[in-house]
Design a protein around this motif. Sequence first.
Motif, PDB file in Angstrom:
ATOM      1  N   ASN A 176      -5.651  -3.323  -3.268  1.00 12.60           N
ATOM      2  CA  ASN A 176      -4.826  -3.532  -2.077  1.00 12.60           C
ATOM      3  C   ASN A 176      -5.679  -3.485  -0.807  1.00 12.60           C
ATOM      4  OD1 ASN A 176      -1.364  -2.875  -2.009  1.00 12.60           O
ATOM      5  ND2 ASN A 176      -2.504  -3.627  -0.260  1.00 12.60           N
ATOM      6  N   ASN A 218       2.468   1.922  -3.292  1.00 12.41           N
ATOM      7  CA  ASN A 218       1.502   2.481  -4.234  1.00 12.41           C
ATOM      8  C   ASN A 218       1.258   3.966  -3.977  1.00 12.41           C
ATOM      9  OD1 ASN A 218      -0.455   2.215  -6.396  1.00 12.41           O
ATOM     10  ND2 ASN A 218      -2.024   2.452  -4.819  1.00 12.41           N
ATOM     11  N   GLU A 219       1.299   4.377  -2.702  1.00  8.92           N
ATOM     12  CA  GLU A 219       1.154   5.808  -2.405  1.00  8.92           C
ATOM     13  C   GLU A 219       2.295   6.598  -3.045  1.00  8.92           C
ATOM     14  OE1 GLU A 219      -1.586   6.106  -1.314  1.00  8.92           O
ATOM     15  OE2 GLU A 219      -2.068   5.030   0.515  1.00  8.92           O
ATOM     16  N   GLU A 272      -4.854   0.784  -5.450  1.00 11.54           N
ATOM     17  CA  GLU A 272      -5.264   1.168  -4.096  1.00 11.54           C
ATOM     18  C   GLU A 272      -6.502   0.380  -3.664  1.00 11.54           C
ATOM     19  OE1 GLU A 272      -4.460   4.146  -0.855  1.00 11.54           O
ATOM     20  OE2 GLU A 272      -3.356   3.279  -2.538  1.00 11.54           O
ATOM     21  N   ASN A 312      -2.391   7.928   5.348  1.00 14.07           N
ATOM     22  CA  ASN A 312      -2.244   6.486   5.603  1.00 14.07           C
ATOM     23  C   ASN A 312      -1.049   6.142   6.484  1.00 14.07           C
ATOM     24  OD1 ASN A 312      -4.571   5.675   4.342  1.00 14.07           O
ATOM     25  ND2 ASN A 312      -3.590   5.124   2.418  1.00 14.07           N
ATOM     26  N   TYR A 334      -2.603   3.939 -10.031  1.00 18.05           N
ATOM     27  CA  TYR A 334      -2.601   4.135  -8.580  1.00 18.05           C
ATOM     28  C   TYR A 334      -3.981   3.879  -7.981  1.00 18.05           C
ATOM     29  CZ  TYR A 334      -3.549   7.136  -4.520  1.00 18.05           C
ATOM     30  OH  TYR A 334      -4.003   7.628  -3.314  1.00 18.05           O
ATOM     31  N   LEU A 382       0.831  -1.212   0.000  1.00 19.85           N
ATOM     32  CA  LEU A 382       0.000   0.000   0.000  1.00 19.85           C
ATOM     33  C   LEU A 382       0.860   1.254   0.000  1.00 19.85           C
ATOM     34  CD1 LEU A 382      -3.049   0.986   0.329  1.00 19.85           C
ATOM     35  CD2 LEU A 382      -2.483   1.258   2.748  1.00 19.85           C
ATOM     36  N   PHE A 404     -10.046   7.233   0.986  1.00 23.58           N
ATOM     37  CA  PHE A 404      -9.792   7.086  -0.450  1.00 23.58           C
ATOM     38  C   PHE A 404     -11.095   7.102  -1.250  1.00 23.58           C
ATOM     39  CE2 PHE A 404      -9.086   4.581  -4.316  1.00 23.58           C
ATOM     40  CZ  PHE A 404      -8.057   5.323  -4.879  1.00 23.58           C
TER      41      PHE A 404
END
Length: 309
Positions: free
Chosen positions: A113, A68-69, A110, A286, A106, A65, A248
Amino acid sequence: MMINSTQVSYFTLSAYFDTGLFKYLCFMIVMSLYVLIVGSNLLLVVVICMNRSLHEPMYLFLCSLFVNELVGSSGLFPFLLVQILSDSHTVSAPLCFLQIFCVHYYGAVEYLNLAVMSYDRYLAICYPLQYNTRMTYNKIATLIALTWLCPCCAMVVLMSLTSSLQLCRNTIYKVYCDTHSVVKLSCSDINVINVYGLIATFSTIFGSLLLILFSYVRILRVCFSGSKQTRQKAVSTCTPHLASLLNFSVGACFEVSQSRFNMSTLPNVLRIFLSLYFLTCPPLFNPVLYGLNLSKIRVIFKSLISNAA
């Protein structure tokens, strides 16, 4: 402005407005946010990778995660910083399509994930004695690989369809590039890409939400019939996940609303904020959500700080 599609070598981003000398202040604020996002997410990735005690399924999914951010924020912020200082606010077509790939990739990763993380919590809470046999390292690797590879394949198809469109205009009414904005510039048939976009979006978002809903329905059943210790474990591990999912999803709703509905009555600054929310707030919050709520990460941070001191 009507132009031939073969001449579209750049796009103009018309949502930017003249801020005068304040553009340097905006640049510093955006730069600070980017440094904070990269620093916090990268720090957690390093902490998880370097500490064997964190090589558990939940933390490995968290590591995915946080990576990915970094992908999402890096697809936006360097571009945003250049545009803030620029006077022309144009972007070349290849760079625009690259940003489209990063931003949409992304978003898809997200959601997947977060869905995989909910499934992991479902197994940990509902089947604690069988958890290690059900969530093996091979299964973890497979789930993480699918989380990253499936959106990549979907995005390759989407980018192929988007880049083949005949464009009659080159003005995008946003501060960054996205698929819907480019598709609206087309003077060719867009039925195929619209249908594909709906199928891909439905599969990713609603498929992920169904898995999350299934996982939490089962978790709630166990919590209501289980012990106090089980409920405490569920609250401590699920609260950050639910907060991250809500954060999100709100940002994604803002983005979809901007793309699908006429928001011209809203102030330009508010529209820019709403369009940037899902690319800025989740990567920013996050690390804080998980860093403060998960005891193992807090303990390791404290030990690192004490050793550094």
